[in-house]
Every structure is written in C-alpha cells, then in structure tokens.
Design a protein around this motif. Structure first.
Motif, PDB file in Angstrom:
ATOM      1  N   ALA A 368       0.809  -1.217   0.000  1.00 26.94           N
ATOM      2  CA  ALA A 368       0.000   0.000   0.000  1.00 26.94           C
ATOM      3  C   ALA A 368       0.845   1.271   0.000  1.00 26.94           C
ATOM      4  O   ALA A 368       0.576   2.211  -0.753  1.00 26.94           O
ATOM      5  CB  ALA A 368      -0.933  -0.003   1.217  1.00 26.94           C
ATOM      6  N   VAL A 369       1.872   1.313   0.856  1.00 32.56           N
ATOM      7  CA  VAL A 369       2.621   2.555   1.065  1.00 32.56           C
ATOM      8  C   VAL A 369       3.725   2.744   0.029  1.00 32.56           C
ATOM      9  O   VAL A 369       3.963   3.868  -0.441  1.00 32.56           O
ATOM     10  CB  VAL A 369       3.212   2.585   2.496  1.00 32.56           C
ATOM     11  CG1 VAL A 369       4.108   3.799   2.688  1.00 32.56           C
ATOM     12  CG2 VAL A 369       2.089   2.588   3.526  1.00 32.56           C
ATOM     13  N   VAL A 370       4.393   1.665  -0.335  1.00 31.72           N
ATOM     14  CA  VAL A 370       5.536   1.794  -1.247  1.00 31.72           C
ATOM     15  C   VAL A 370       5.137   2.366  -2.609  1.00 31.72           C
ATOM     16  O   VAL A 370       5.814   3.267  -3.127  1.00 31.72           O
ATOM     17  CB  VAL A 370       6.264   0.437  -1.392  1.00 31.72           C
ATOM     18  CG1 VAL A 370       7.281   0.490  -2.523  1.00 31.72           C
ATOM     19  CG2 VAL A 370       6.954   0.074  -0.081  1.00 31.72           C
ATOM     20  N   VAL A 393      12.200  12.288   5.270  1.00 33.38           N
ATOM     21  CA  VAL A 393      11.189  11.714   4.378  1.00 33.38           C
ATOM     22  C   VAL A 393      11.275  10.191   4.382  1.00 33.38           C
ATOM     23  O   VAL A 393      10.263   9.487   4.501  1.00 33.38           O
ATOM     24  CB  VAL A 393      11.360  12.268   2.949  1.00 33.38           C
ATOM     25  CG1 VAL A 393      10.491  11.486   1.966  1.00 33.38           C
ATOM     26  CG2 VAL A 393      10.995  13.747   2.910  1.00 33.38           C
ATOM     27  N   LEU A 394      12.490   9.670   4.268  1.00 32.88           N
ATOM     28  CA  LEU A 394      12.665   8.213   4.271  1.00 32.88           C
ATOM     29  C   LEU A 394      12.258   7.618   5.615  1.00 32.88           C
ATOM     30  O   LEU A 394      11.628   6.550   5.674  1.00 32.88           O
ATOM     31  CB  LEU A 394      14.120   7.862   3.951  1.00 32.88           C
ATOM     32  CG  LEU A 394      14.590   8.241   2.538  1.00 32.88           C
ATOM     33  CD1 LEU A 394      16.074   7.928   2.365  1.00 32.88           C
ATOM     34  CD2 LEU A 394      13.767   7.502   1.484  1.00 32.88           C
ATOM     35  N   LEU A 395      12.620   8.305   6.699  1.00 26.94           N
ATOM     36  CA  LEU A 395      12.204   7.835   8.021  1.00 26.94           C
ATOM     37  C   LEU A 395      10.678   7.854   8.140  1.00 26.94           C
ATOM     38  O   LEU A 395      10.074   6.937   8.710  1.00 26.94           O
ATOM     39  CB  LEU A 395      12.827   8.721   9.103  1.00 26.94           C
ATOM     40  CG  LEU A 395      12.502   8.338  10.560  1.00 26.94           C
ATOM     41  CD1 LEU A 395      13.049   6.951  10.887  1.00 26.94           C
ATOM     42  CD2 LEU A 395      13.053   9.381  11.527  1.00 26.94           C
ATOM     43  N   GLY A 396      10.058   8.882   7.571  1.00 28.51           N
ATOM     44  CA  GLY A 396       8.599   8.962   7.602  1.00 28.51           C
ATOM     45  C   GLY A 396       7.941   7.814   6.861  1.00 28.51           C
ATOM     46  O   GLY A 396       6.925   7.269   7.304  1.00 28.51           O
ATOM     47  N   ILE A 397       8.516   7.424   5.735  1.00 27.23           N
ATOM     48  CA  ILE A 397       7.959   6.300   4.974  1.00 27.23           C
ATOM     49  C   ILE A 397       8.062   5.010   5.788  1.00 27.23           C
ATOM     50  O   ILE A 397       7.124   4.195   5.821  1.00 27.23           O
ATOM     51  CB  ILE A 397       8.679   6.165   3.618  1.00 27.23           C
ATOM     52  CG1 ILE A 397       8.347   7.374   2.733  1.00 27.23           C
ATOM     53  CG2 ILE A 397       8.284   4.869   2.918  1.00 27.23           C
ATOM     54  CD1 ILE A 397       9.137   7.434   1.444  1.00 27.23           C
TER      55      ILE A 397
END
Length: 669
Positions: A368-370, A393-397
């Motif tokens: 779903a998120v990727v 941003v990467l940490l948020g993902i």
C-alpha cells in the motif's frame, strides 16, 4: 528528548481513541452486562491501534505529506493540465490503496453468507482486491476531476447536482435486482472508507497547489474534492456489482445451497468444495451441514473428526475456537454428539498468532505505502526537485509502513472484535429471545434431585441445585436436555433480555441512545475534524467558529448512526433513508453559498477516520449478523450523509444570524 516527543504523539492518539473504546466497554459491561471475551487480545489490539496511529500519522507528516505538498506546488509550474490530471488520477489511486481503513473492509466479509447474499459474498471474498481497485479507481477519477475544477475555477454545485442524482438512480436500479440489492450498503459505505488520513491531506495538498498556481481558487477555498472522492467510488462499486451479477446465482435457502444437487451453482459462488464445507461449519447451521453430505453417516463422522483432529478444526472453523463453536453455533444434536470431547481441553484454540497476523499486515502495508511513495519520489525526480530533508522523508515512509502494519493488526485483534461483540449483544436490550453464553454438562445426573416450585398464579417449574463456586445455585430443569441413556444433563447458561420478556420501547430507546452517543463522542475525538474546524474558522475570518462546525458535524454523525441502526433493527432498505436524505441535501445545496456547500460536503468525508470506520462497520455487521439480516452495511454511509445536512443547516443559520447582525448597522447608517 526523543522519548518525550514519542510519548506526546502516543498520548495524542490515546486521547483520540479513549472515549470511543471506553464508551463501548462500559456499555458492554455495565449496560448489557456481558463479558468482554478475550480481554487480553482486545487490550493488545487497542494498544496496537494507538501505537500504529502514532507511527502512521507521524510517518505521513515526515514522509508522504512533504512529498505531496512539494509535488502539488511544483507540478502546475512545470507541466500542462493533462499531465496534472493524469498525476491526480494516480495519486488518488495510490493514496486510497494506502488507507488503513481498508483492513476493516477485508474483515467485513466474514459474516456475509454465500447463500443469502451471493453477489456480496463474491465481491468481498473472491474479488476483494478488485473491489478495492474499483474504489481506488473512483477516487483517482475524483481527484483528477477535482484538479480540473481547481484549474478552471468552476462551482462545485453542478457536480453535486449531477453526481448525486446519478448515484441515487444507480442505487434504485440496483435495488430492483435481488442480487445487486445487497451491495448497495457496501457501495455507499466504500465512499466513507476512502477519505482517511492518507487520501485527504495528499489530495488537499495537491489541490491547493493547483488552485494557487492557476489563480482560480474561487469561493470554495480549496474544498470540495473530498466530496468527489466520496461519491465516485459508490458508482464504481455498483457498476462492478452489476457487471458480475449475471455470473452469480440468486439467493437461495441455506439447505438448498449446500445440497449436492446445487453443488455446481454453489461452486460458482465459493472457490471449491473445501471452502464450501468451511462455510457450512463456520457460517451455517446443522441443516446446511447435513445437506452438504450425501448421507448422515458422513456428516457424523466429520463431526467426530472435528473433535479429534486439530488440523481439521483449523481448516473448517476459520479462527473460531472449538469451544465457542460448540457453545454458540452447534445444534443440540451436534453438542450431544461431541460430548465425549471435553471443552476445557480446547481452551486457546482458534486464536490466531499475533506474529502471523502482523507479518501478513506488514506485507499489505508494503503493497500500500511503497507504490504511492515511489510515485511521488519518481515525479519529484522527473521535476528535478529534491525534498529539503530527505532523511526525514525516508524515516517517515518507514514509520508509515510500521504504523499501518500495527494499526491494521490492531483492527484485526481489537477494534473489529470489540465492535462486533457489542453489535451482537445490543439486541438483548429489547429482544424477547434468549441467547446462550456457555453450557454445563453434568454426568451421572440423578433425576431424583429434581424439585418443583410453584408461583403465585399456580405455575409449576422444575429445578435442581448445582454446586458451582462457593454456594449451590438453583438451575431450571428442562426434560429435553436430559439424556437418560447416558445419565447426562446439559444446561445452557442464558443471558436473559435486559428489559423483560417482551419487546420494549425502553430497550429500543437505549439502543438508539447508545448509537447516538457512539457517533457523537467518536466524532468529537476525530483529529481531522478538529483540523477542518480550524481551517473553516480561518477561511471565514472567525465568522463561523470551528468549534461550532465540530459540534454540528458530531450531531450529524450521531443522528446518522441512529438512522443506520434503525435500518438494521427494523430491516428496511437503505434507500428508504438514504434517498430522502440526499434529496434534502440537494435542496439545501441549492440555497447554500458556494463556500458552505464545499465545506459541508467535505465534512461528510472527514468524519469517518481509521478508528471510527472499523468500529462502526463491525458494530453494524455484528448487529446485522445477530438479527439474521442479510447484511449490516450502510451505517457508515448514513454517518457520512447526515453531517452534511447538519453543517448546511448550521451554515444557513449562521448566514441568517450574520444578516440579522448587519441589518441594524445598515439602518443606523
């Protein structure tokens, strides 16, 4: 410092879910006087929801939101309208697939029977991902249409006056087909599921960026796209159901559905014979199970295997413990046949591994998120734009991934079962029939221990004393529950109706009061609604207070859930309420300002968040399952429609008050 920040985020989510969870538990324990079931699993599930919400929302703020905002600002500056619309389509599609509330839709099919609602069963079981894709496609088209509206600056009202009648006509056509009729509630509920914490901020960020770049923001203030994202999925699900309907048989009686003569048609609804047998045991009655087998001997042999074979129980009971199946779903004959298997030997069976569920939900979160993250990053790469803090941003993902996995696992173990449990107990507030909660099997029962009592009007009743705990208690004796050959008596513990043996107005009033409190209180706790209230207050320069908007929406949701519960209690078609409600909405829209029209229609979308959706959906399905209605969908749809009415009425009242306040000043001048 990090620990304090994390604690603050968790505390925010605790405050958001505390009321609705406490409300349901108190109602279950104190009003319905019913046990909570597996309290440990519920506690862990609710805890997972809190942790998941904290991680997921933080991930949105750190990861997806900055990407969406940057794309929304830069895209209109670099490309033409056609590319913007195409991108809006993909953003709507991707963000909808990432909505955590879809976990509730995946669980919704467990109470839908393949014989009573075959098309609905096929959609939720065999074509569940197709349903989700159709919903996501509807949202994608809605976002593209919203971008077009922001770019060209035209009013929302023409879209309302064209879309809503179209949806009502589609629903009316669907209601004439007995197969498609059962899908109407699912279709309208799907519109409520789409507008969650992923779709709303991303779509608004993109829309505001487009409207600012085009210079056509207009009186709507950037609102209105959420209304489109709630409406178009209704059409997509109904059209999908109509397309599949010719290949699905009509509803039939349970016994006929499982009979060998109907086997070929039944296999057009379920996947294979194993799934058909599983449905007979997990959803059906003794009549259906007997009908599945060609002779009674095979049926009885399978029952004995069920008691002795763990793998068979895991396969046929679908997560239901053997103890619960015997107590609540087996017939008297089946319980007597299984007496040789003491139920205390099966405690803990049927409980799914938490690790296995989390692993499955993590895989779903990745799917779903990727994609939506990759889409936004790829777009920014093509635009040669770089987020300011790429590490955040990467940490948020990563946070969004973990948060969604925790949240959907918590829905599976906590919110879903809690809503279903309360929904199934609610009829005890008014219904005259009793429901068994457990049973006691007494071996070597001596009929000489049976006594008689007499009432004031001369009625006799037999009873015996049973020693349970510290003191003996009187147990009613029913001759049909005594097996003289085995000298065995089976007593089923009963949960009597709360308000006497007859249907009572007091009981129904209590149920409806509970429904209103559930909707009102849970909506007050929705963070998205509070944010919307602040935005409205800013846009109207304090003319409309945000707290008043929140109150109006909460009242509307409460009334909507009351209407939805009434529909299930009295088992009348959803369109009987939904049709008049939307006709009233069209009239109110005609006389409301463009700003209030956009705000009110968006309010219907933000009321159903990741906590409200699974609880209300499970409550409606549990109530519908207990009352043996074909399906319990539709509560969410009404909980989204009535807030639009309440906000539009509030807007008209505010407009009238403002006019009354201005009139004396004009006269003085």
């Amino acid at each position: 410092m990090i620990g304090g920040y994390a604690r603050l985020r968790v505390q925010e989510q605790v405050r958001a879910v505390a009321f609705i969870i406490a409300y349901l538990i108190i109602f279950q324990l104190l009003i319905l006087r019913a046990p909570l079931g597996d309290a440990l699993a519920l506690t862990l599930g609710v805890s997972a929801v809190v942790i998941g919400l904290a991680l997921f929302l933080e991930g949105l703020v750190l990861g997806l939101m900055p990407l969406g905002e940057l794309a929304g600002v830069k895209l209109p500056q670099r490309v033409g309208l056609a590319v913007i619309l195409l991108f809006g389509l993909f953003v709507g599609l991707g963000s909808t697939l990432a909505e955590p509330a879809f976990a509730a839709l995946r669980l919704a099919g467990r109470d839908v029977t393949p014989w009573g609602s075959p098309l609905l069963y096929v959609l939720l079981e065999q074509h569940s991902y197709t349903v989700i894709l159709s919903i996501a496609g509807g949202v994608g088209v809605a976002v593209a249409l919203g971008m077009l509206r922001f770019s060209l600056g035209f009013s929302l009202k023409p879209l309302v006056f064209s879309l809503i009648p179209l949806l009502l006509i589609l629903s009316l056509i669907a209601s004439r087909d007995p197969k498609v009729r059962s899908v109407i509630g699912l279709a309208w509920d799907s519109g409520a599921v789409t507008t969650g914490p992923v779709t709303v901020p991303l779509v608004l960020a993109l829309g505001i960026g487009v409207s600012r770049s085009s210079g056509n923001r207009g009186e709507g203030g950037g609102f209105g796209v959420i209304m489109l994202a709630s409406a178009l999925p209704v059409a997509s699900v109904l059209l999908l159901a109509m397309a599949l309907a010719p290949s699905v048989p009509d509803p039939v009686e349970e016994e006929h559905f499982f009979s060998p003569a109907y086997r070929e048609r039944a296999l057009g609804v379920v996947i294979d014979e194993g799934t058909l047998l599983r449905s007979a045991f997990s959803q059906g009655s003794e009549a259906g199970r007997r009908a599945f087998f060609s002779d009674g001997r095979s049926y009885e042999e399978t029952l004995h295997e069920l008691g002795s074979d763990f793998a068979l129980r895991e396969s046929l009971l679908e997560g239901i413990s053997f103890r619960d199946w015997v107590n609540h779903r087996a017939s008297d004959f089946e319980r007597r046949l299984l007496d040789e298997y003491p139920l205390e030997n099966f405690s803990g069976e049927g409980e799914r591994s938490g690790r296995g569920v989390f692993s499955r939900e993590l895989q779903g979160a990745l799917r779903a998120v990727v994609p939506i993250s990759a889409l936004l990053i790829a777009l920014l790469f093509l635009l040669r734009e770089r987020p300011r803090y790429i590490d955040e941003v990467l940490l948020g993902i990563v946070f969004a991934l973990l948060g969604m996995a925790f949240l959907t696992s918590g829905i599976h173990f906590g919110l879903g079962p809690l809503g279903d449990m309360v929904g199934r107990e609610i009829p005890r507030a008014y219904r005259s029939s009793e429901r068994g909660s457990d049973r006691i099997v007494i071996d070597r029962f001596d009929p000489e221990l049976v006594f008689e009592s007499i009432s004031a009007d001369g009625e006799r009743e037999q009873f015996f004393f049973y020693h349970r705990g510290d003191q003996p208690q009187a147990i009613p004796f029913r001759p049909e529950q005594f097996d003289p050959h085995r000298q065995r008596y089976e007593h089923r513990l009963q949960l009597p109706p709360l308000f006497g043996p007859n249907l009572t107005a007091l009981g129904i009033a209590l149920v409806l009061l509970f429904a209103f409190g559930l909707g009102f209180g849970s909506t007050l706790a929705e963070p998205a609604l509070r944010a919307l209230g602040r935005t409205v207050e800013e846009l109207t320069v304090g003319t409309i207070r945000g707290q008043e908007v929140v109150l109006a929406v909460s009242i509307g949701v409460g009334v909507g859930i009351v209407a939805g519960v009434c529909r299930i209690l009295f088992d009348f078609p959803l369109l009987w309420i939904l049709g008049p409600a939307y006709l009233v909405l069209l009239l109110l829209t005609a006389v409301s300002s463009e700003l209030m029209t956009s705000i009110s229609w968006d309010c219907g979308g933000v009321t159903t968040g990741p906590v409200t959706v699974p609880l209300v959906l499970a409550l409606g399905l549990g109530l519908g399952g207990e009352l043996a209605t074909l399906e319990g969908f539709g509560v969410l749809a009404l909980a989204s429609a009535f807030p639009i009415i309440s906000v539009q009425l509030f807007g008209l009242i505010a407009q009238f008050r403002q006019g009354q306040a201005i009139a004396p000043d004009q006269e003085a001048q």
